[in-house]
Design an enzyme around this catalytic site. Sequence first.
Site, short mmCIF file in Angstrom:
data_model
loop_
_atom_site.label_atom_id
_atom_site.label_comp_id
_atom_site.label_asym_id
_atom_site.label_seq_id
_atom_site.Cartn_x
_atom_site.Cartn_y
_atom_site.Cartn_z
N TYR A 1 0.84 -1.20 0.00
CA TYR A 1 0.00 0.00 0.00
C TYR A 1 0.87 1.24 0.00
CZ TYR A 1 0.85 0.96 5.00
OH TYR A 1 1.43 1.26 6.21
N CYS A 2 0.29 2.34 -0.49
CA CYS A 2 0.95 3.66 -0.46
C CYS A 2 -0.16 4.71 -0.38
CB CYS A 2 1.85 3.86 -1.68
SG CYS A 2 0.97 3.77 -3.26
N THR A 3 0.18 5.97 -0.58
CA THR A 3 -0.78 7.05 -0.36
C THR A 3 -1.95 7.00 -1.35
OG1 THR A 3 1.05 8.42 0.39
CG2 THR A 3 -1.03 9.54 -0.06
N ILE B 1 -4.26 4.68 0.43
CA ILE B 1 -4.83 5.07 1.72
C ILE B 1 -5.99 6.04 1.53
CG2 ILE B 1 -4.28 6.13 3.96
CD1 ILE B 1 -1.30 5.41 3.31
#
Length: 617
Positions: free
Chosen positions: A337-339, A376
């Site tokens: 996951y990332c932003t 996110i």
Amino acid sequence: RNQKPMGVKKTKKKCKKSRKAEKEGKASAMAKSREKNEGELIAMKKKRKSSHNENCQESTSSNILPPSACENSSEGDDKKKKKKRKKEKKKCSTSGDDEEERAKRSRKLDKNVDNQSDEDRKIVASSAFDFRSVDKKDDADDGANVSLILFYQYVEPPWSVANHRKALTWAEQTGKRLGLGGRMRIAREGFNCTLTGTYDAARSWCNELRAFCPEFFTDTEFKITDFLPKKQMFSKLHCFSVDELVNYGFNKNNIPPPLSEAGSHLEPEEYHEKMREQDTVIIDVRNHYEAAIGHFQPPEGGAKLIDPMMRKSTEFPCWLDKPETKEQLKGKQVLMYCTGGVRCERASALLRHKIATEDDMSELGIKGVYQLQGGIDKYFKNFPSGGYWNGKNYVFDKRFSHYPQMIEASNSNHKKQQPLSRCEACAQPWDQYRGNKRRCPTCGVPSLICRDCFLADEAGTKKLHNSIRCELCVEENITSKVQIKEREKQELKEYERKANGKKCKPEVANSDCQERNVAVENPENITRIYVSNLCKIQMNEEELIKALPGATHVLWLKDRHTGQFNGSCLVEMASSDTASAAVGSNGMLVLGRPIRVKFQKADGKDVWPPPSAIKLV
């Protein structure tokens, strides 16, 4: 002359009455403003619905939604459904149920919204007012009409040089015309943008981009946050031409794997369920200074979180090759996951590419590679109470960082939450990078310095010396920039050695050049190139001919103050094809240094090649 103008007394009385009315009617004025905004939203939804109903009536041959279903849905029923949905949302935000039940209820509500068009479903929107109480909405800025757009889109195969320029020009002109602000990173491989504008301008941008290049942007997912305060709007629009949407440091000798190899995309609900499963690891693909203030915290007995402890994305390929990393991934299914999702595209594709092409990776028995669709940002929109998230989300817009929407809406709640990170100077709990321009003196990442220490440094009562470093530099005992550069150089050297399948050779003066790359496009048939980052001591005409076959003339460039060779030169190539091949070798090691090569068209004002140039053939 001394006579007062007519109506002075009346004006005074009116002023008193108006001040009194203004004082008494402030709440009602704010309520009217809010009702106006809500009225506009309802009008837009009705307009979308009516167009959708017309499409339903036209498609009589389709069995998915018969025309009768559209005809029988009355306006009164829709209003009842909307009222019911509002009541259920209010219950969801105020009840004492646990967050899992709230998430289920929220997902159920979203499934009931079946009157959206396909185009609307590709815009994931939320409002800053969604979870605010009535009192806090009244206190909000009356002009809060700022919408934030986050999106990315990879293009495969990459655009040609001409199409890339066309996309750059179109994006900059359209963005300025719509009054957008923010940053656009545009490469031959696609778009990566963070933009702000009005509610209507944000939607217009999404629709116009799809119309500009429907081949690639029809299925683009735009994540929009509406009704942010004016202070969070970008003042200017910056459009950058870049080599990579996310800088992973892939040079042209180590081309990143195609996006067809990217991990499986999981919607937030699916990802949420996956975090409960055993034999699962979650890789936070962001930098460590982002993860320090907030990250996922899977449930007990579920997945295990891994922080690669990166300062920048270029460290990720080297981190994947470490023996301790492989041990952590052995026999597991991997979540990333990332932003916003863009960093996971290349990261997951790189991991899957290694599994398919490298024996030591394929022997690990990795059970699958998955990534969070929308990052996110989209997870927060689906789990406004936070879900399995802990702390703040670091963002690259003027919000700087924020909690999930439901927590953010209640100031009293998030002020009570204990920060996950600490001030680097005094070690008190602190999680705000905002208002602090200081960076780590050794590695350059943003510093976590609390307000008290920052003000004390400005006043001169407590100086922030170079010994105050980031958490990573303290743990790794990094005390100078030289240490960081040497380590990065060694890690990159080891990674390239493995990528090329060769043993690492010592860097000697006569080291051969790396394998040459494919030629790049040269639509203007330019034959002059600019070469830089050459070895100032060892470089000569013979080495240049070895590195750039087809060179006919060279003009060594000198420092205007010292008169010494400055490590760069202008080179005339025999043809436009040889010039294209030379530019394609950009990043190639020559005498131990990665040279930089680019086209530089002769302006026609001076004679080229000049008499001072050295003829090579």
